[in-house]
Design an enzyme around this catalytic site. Structure first.
Site, PDB file in Angstrom:
ATOM      1  NE  ARG A  71      -2.182  -1.241   3.315  1.00 20.26           N
ATOM      2  CZ  ARG A  71      -1.694  -0.561   4.493  1.00 20.26           C
ATOM      3  NH1 ARG A  71      -1.788   0.838   4.309  1.00 20.26           N
ATOM      4  NH2 ARG A  71      -1.136  -1.349   5.480  1.00 20.26           N
ATOM      5  CE1 TYR A 198       0.302  -5.953  -2.101  1.00 22.90           C
ATOM      6  CE2 TYR A 198      -0.727  -3.906  -1.333  1.00 22.90           C
ATOM      7  CZ  TYR A 198      -0.225  -5.237  -1.036  1.00 22.90           C
ATOM      8  OH  TYR A 198      -0.348  -5.900   0.147  1.00 22.90           O
ATOM      9  CE  LYS A 207      -6.266  -3.820   4.653  1.00 24.02           C
ATOM     10  NZ  LYS A 207      -6.039  -4.117   6.010  1.00 24.02           N
ATOM     11  CG  HIS A 227      -6.797  -3.179  10.006  1.00 23.95           C
ATOM     12  ND1 HIS A 227      -5.448  -2.813  10.335  1.00 23.95           N
ATOM     13  CD2 HIS A 227      -6.754  -4.204   9.445  1.00 23.95           C
ATOM     14  CE1 HIS A 227      -4.708  -3.520   9.529  1.00 23.95           C
ATOM     15  NE2 HIS A 227      -5.436  -4.337   8.784  1.00 23.95           N
ATOM     16  CB  SER A 249      -0.568  -3.662   7.947  1.00 25.69           C
ATOM     17  OG  SER A 249      -1.584  -2.895   7.691  1.00 25.69           O
ATOM     18  CB  CYS A 251       0.944  -6.548  13.783  1.00 27.10           C
ATOM     19  SG  CYS A 251       2.174  -5.229  13.501  1.00 27.10           S
ATOM     20  CB  THR A 254      -3.592 -13.913   9.089  1.00 19.87           C
ATOM     21  OG1 THR A 254      -3.813 -12.639   8.221  1.00 19.87           O
ATOM     22  CG2 THR A 254      -4.015 -15.134   8.249  1.00 19.87           C
ATOM     23  CG  ASP A 278      -7.268  -7.394   6.869  1.00 23.77           C
ATOM     24  OD1 ASP A 278      -6.315  -7.228   7.550  1.00 23.77           O
ATOM     25  OD2 ASP A 278      -7.755  -6.508   5.977  1.00 23.77           O
ATOM     26  CG  ASN A 370       3.020  -6.588   1.650  1.00 24.52           C
ATOM     27  OD1 ASN A 370       2.502  -7.141   2.692  1.00 24.52           O
ATOM     28  ND2 ASN A 370       2.560  -5.644   1.043  1.00 24.52           N
ATOM     29  NE  ARG A 372      -0.233  -8.491   2.379  1.00 27.90           N
ATOM     30  CZ  ARG A 372      -0.630  -8.248   3.426  1.00 27.90           C
ATOM     31  NH1 ARG A 372      -1.592  -8.981   3.889  1.00 27.90           N
ATOM     32  NH2 ARG A 372       0.004  -7.191   4.332  1.00 27.90           N
ATOM     33  NE  ARG A 403       5.473  -7.067  13.109  1.00 27.12           N
ATOM     34  CZ  ARG A 403       5.701  -8.376  13.112  1.00 27.12           C
ATOM     35  NH1 ARG A 403       7.112  -8.548  13.485  1.00 27.12           N
ATOM     36  NH2 ARG A 403       5.081  -9.117  12.451  1.00 27.12           N
ATOM     37  N   GLY A 497       0.300 -20.525  18.660  1.00 22.74           N
ATOM     38  CA  GLY A 497      -0.546 -21.310  19.085  1.00 22.74           C
ATOM     39  C   GLY A 497      -0.694 -20.928  20.628  1.00 22.74           C
ATOM     40  CG  ASP A 498       2.697 -21.710  23.285  1.00 19.85           C
ATOM     41  OD1 ASP A 498       2.113 -22.512  23.593  1.00 19.85           O
ATOM     42  OD2 ASP A 498       3.601 -21.955  22.423  1.00 19.85           O
ATOM     43  CG  ASN A 499      -0.184 -15.514  20.773  1.00 18.32           C
ATOM     44  OD1 ASN A 499       1.057 -15.252  21.592  1.00 18.32           O
ATOM     45  ND2 ASN A 499       0.020 -15.239  19.536  1.00 18.32           N
TER      46      ASN A 499
END
Ligand code: GTP
Ligand code: SPV
Ligand code: MN
Length: 587
Positions: A71, A198, A207, A227, A249, A251, A254, A278, A370, A372, A403, A497-499
């Site tokens: 973007r 893109y 978006k 978002h 984005s 971070c 997904t 998203d 990036n 996809r 992050r 997964g541990d999240n």
């Protein structure tokens, strides 16, 4: 031949045809037959490359131009009547001037090309919450991508009443980066995108419509376009609780949306279901709770880092009917590869630029950071059975995250809705490859909506506060950070997964089943409140993950004050929250 006799549509299309001057116009009906012939045309021109039909049935490869891989926020505009309504975080130009300038760029730009007319729906066609759009484009890639990401078909024409649809005009033109514009006219429900190919710039349902234009509609109609991922956690009793998460984005939306719980949770019967990865449209239901729907019909996900260990569900979703953009091609078996897929890069490969690439010896990355995949929701093994429920799913918790190598603890809970809105407004994150520009610099990205809010963000914060007043059973608001690092730059938390361990605390808090302690920034779990059974955390890591360093946070307050100072329309309640945070840090 036009597939509708709605004059508001046919007149508008005729006007754009007059401007862009394509050789021909093709009205898309959404049928597999028509899409197959358009794909075949893409294969013939080289715009699309057919992949191995046995290993990746229905999958295609696509490359965007070298200078056109993310973007372009600097070239994205909100052209409402008054600049102050676009606010300090959006580019603005007078709508008349902008239209005039764009006319010059679009004039004749489709000569020798075909214009496709794509009727699409964001949400289930005919549902009370669906919104419709028509995208005109000269790109086959856009046609086949929109057919995955949205609901495309002639039923959309029947559902459009009068001129109640979002008009989108996309033209690749010369892909000239200097003349690339992604422009929104919220007062006319119009989007104009030119000189890009893109995804984020050209799949106008995503978006441009479902966030930027929809955020304006939400402001006017009393709902929120966010978002956010939407997931359901099923507990051993079979009850499912739903969570929304806003992360900037690239971070981790997904990945969190498709999380596979650690074995110890799976054994007990925990499961995670994906509703969206998203975008979430949030509305207040008749029962006073907040409900979320996913307006999309597919995933436009970051390829690098997606592997059997990190996100097997996403990987499974990409094994059929998927478009891969800017990844590595494996020429030996005509498949695809990217960094983080597995430890077996192809020896006979072609990198995202189309150059020969040997993954065994290469020093440069083969896939664009990036790069996809565009995959249908229906191919995801953990897709929720509520994904097509027009009512959406009731939300128990909202999670903000970014992050942050330092500063933010693994998780904290806000004190109440207003404080939660403040926490969202204060969201900051290191920049990623999802947008053009420098990577890894911390920037403020309120609610992960900085590039996507279609109006003044001060008004947007006020709208969040008002929504809180209207919701009877307000979701609790949390902040997470999977990306905290030690002094050597290693992640302190295993993530992925541990999240689940953090989600468990979050949901238990919502049900009054877990403990928390006060800190200046919010409510923190104690170490014993998180289930870390079976985790090989480094000694001291958990303590560090749950530490709020006052000195670091005082710096954070300074940065936030500077950010807040940009807004004339910052709600008083949020400024007070900032003062209160500063006071708590001084105690
Ligand atoms: P957009 O589609 O750009 O909005 O991004 P997204 O928020 O959906 O990001 P995504 O889940 O695709 O994650 C982007 C990158 O973050 C990938 O390279 C992941 O491997 C990485 N990532 C995701 N979750 C985690 C996590 O829990 N820990 C760590 N260390 N990395 C993660
Ligand atoms: C993002 O950048 O947040 C994305 C990808 O989800 S794009 O559609 O390109 O914006
Ligand atoms: Mn996104």
């Amino acid at each position: 031949m036009a597939l509708t006799d709605n004059k508001y549509i046919t007149d508008w299309v005729a006007e754009q045809v007059k401007l862009c001057k394509p050789d021909s116009v093709v009205w898309i009906d959404g049928s597999e037959e028509q899409l197959a012939s358009i794909r075949a045309e893409g294969f013939a021109t080289g715009e699309l490359i057919k992949l191995n039909e046995e290993i990746l049935p229905g999958c295609v490869y696509h490359r965007s131009a070298l200078n056109d891989v993310a973007r372009v926020e600097a070239r994205t505009f909100i052209c409402c009547e008054k600049q102050e309504d676009a606010g300090p975080t959006n580019n603005w130009m007078d709508p008349k001037e902008m239209r005039e300038m764009l006319r010059g760029i679009y004039d004749g730009c489709m000569r020798g090309r075909t214009m496709y007319v794509i009727p699409y729906s964001m949400g289930i066609v005919g549902s009370p919450f669906a919104k419709y759009g028509i995208e005109l484009t000269d790109s086959i890639y856009v046609v086949v991508s929109m057919a995955i990401m949205t609901r495309v078909g002639t039923d959309v024409y029947a559902a459009i009443v009068g001129d109640d649809y979002i008009k989108g005009l996309h033209a690749k033109a010369d892909l000239d980066a200097e003349k690339r514009y992604i422009v929104h006219f919220p007062q006319d429900n119009t989007i104009m995108s030119v000189n890009s190919g893109y995804g984020g710039n050209v799949l106008l349902g995503k978006k441009c419509f479902a966030l930027r234009i929809a955020s304006c509609l939400g402001r006017d109609e009393g709902w929120l376009a966010e978002h956010m991922l939407i997931l359901g956690v099923e507990n051993p009793q079979g009850e499912v609780r739903y969570v929304c998460g806003a992360f900037p984005s690239a971070c981790g939306k997904t990945n969190l949306a498709m999380l596979i719980p650690p074995e110890l949770y799976r054994k007990k019967g925990y499961k995670v279901w994906t509703v969206g990865d998203d975008i979430a449209w949030l509305r207040i239901g008749a029962d006073g709770r907040l409900y979320a729907t996913n307006p999309e019909n597919g995933f436009f996900g970051v390829a690098p880092g997606t592997g059997a260990k990190t996100n097997p569900n996403a990987l499974a979703a990409t094994r059929k009917n998927t478009i891969f953009t800017n990844v590595v091609r494996n020429l030996k078996d005509n498949t695809v590869w990217w960094e983080g897929l597995d430890k077996n890069p192809p020896e006979f490969g072609e990198d995202w630029l189309g150059n020969p690439w040997n993954g065994k010896t290469a020093t440069e990355k083969g896939a664009q950071p990036n790069s996809r995949f565009t995959a249908p929701l229906s191919g995801c093994p953990c897709i929720s059975d509520k994904v097509d429920d027009p009512a959406g799913v009731p939300i128990s918790a909202i999670i903000f995250g970014g992050r942050r190598a330092h500063t933010a603890p693994l998780v904290f809970e806000s004190f109440d809705w207003t404080h939660g809105v403040f926490v969202g407004s204060a969201l900051a994150s290191e920049t990623t490859a999802a947008t053009q520009g420098k990577i890894g610099v911390v920037r403020r990205d309120p609610m992960a909506m900085l590039p996507f809010c279609g109006y003044n963000m001060g008004d947007y914060f006020a709208h969040w506060l008002t929504m809180g007043d209207k919701i009877e059973e307000r979701p609790k608001i949390f902040h997470v950070n999977w990306f905290r690092q030690d002094d050597e730059g290693n992640y302190l938390w295993p993530g992925f997964g541990d999240n689940m361990r953090v989600l468990e605390w979050v949901l238990d808090r919502c049900e009054g089943k877990a403990e928390a302690v006060d800190s200046p920034v919010g409510l923190l779990p104690r170490e014993q409140d998180l289930n870390v059974e079976g985790l090989a955390l480094k000694p001291g890591a958990l303590t560090e993950l749950l530490t709020v360093d006052k000195a670091v946070w005082k710096e954070e307050v300074k940065g936030l004050r500077e950010f807040y100072a940009k807004f004339d329309r910052m709600p008083k309640a949020l400024k007070e929250q900032l003062d209160q945070l500063e006071t708590r840090l001084a105690e």
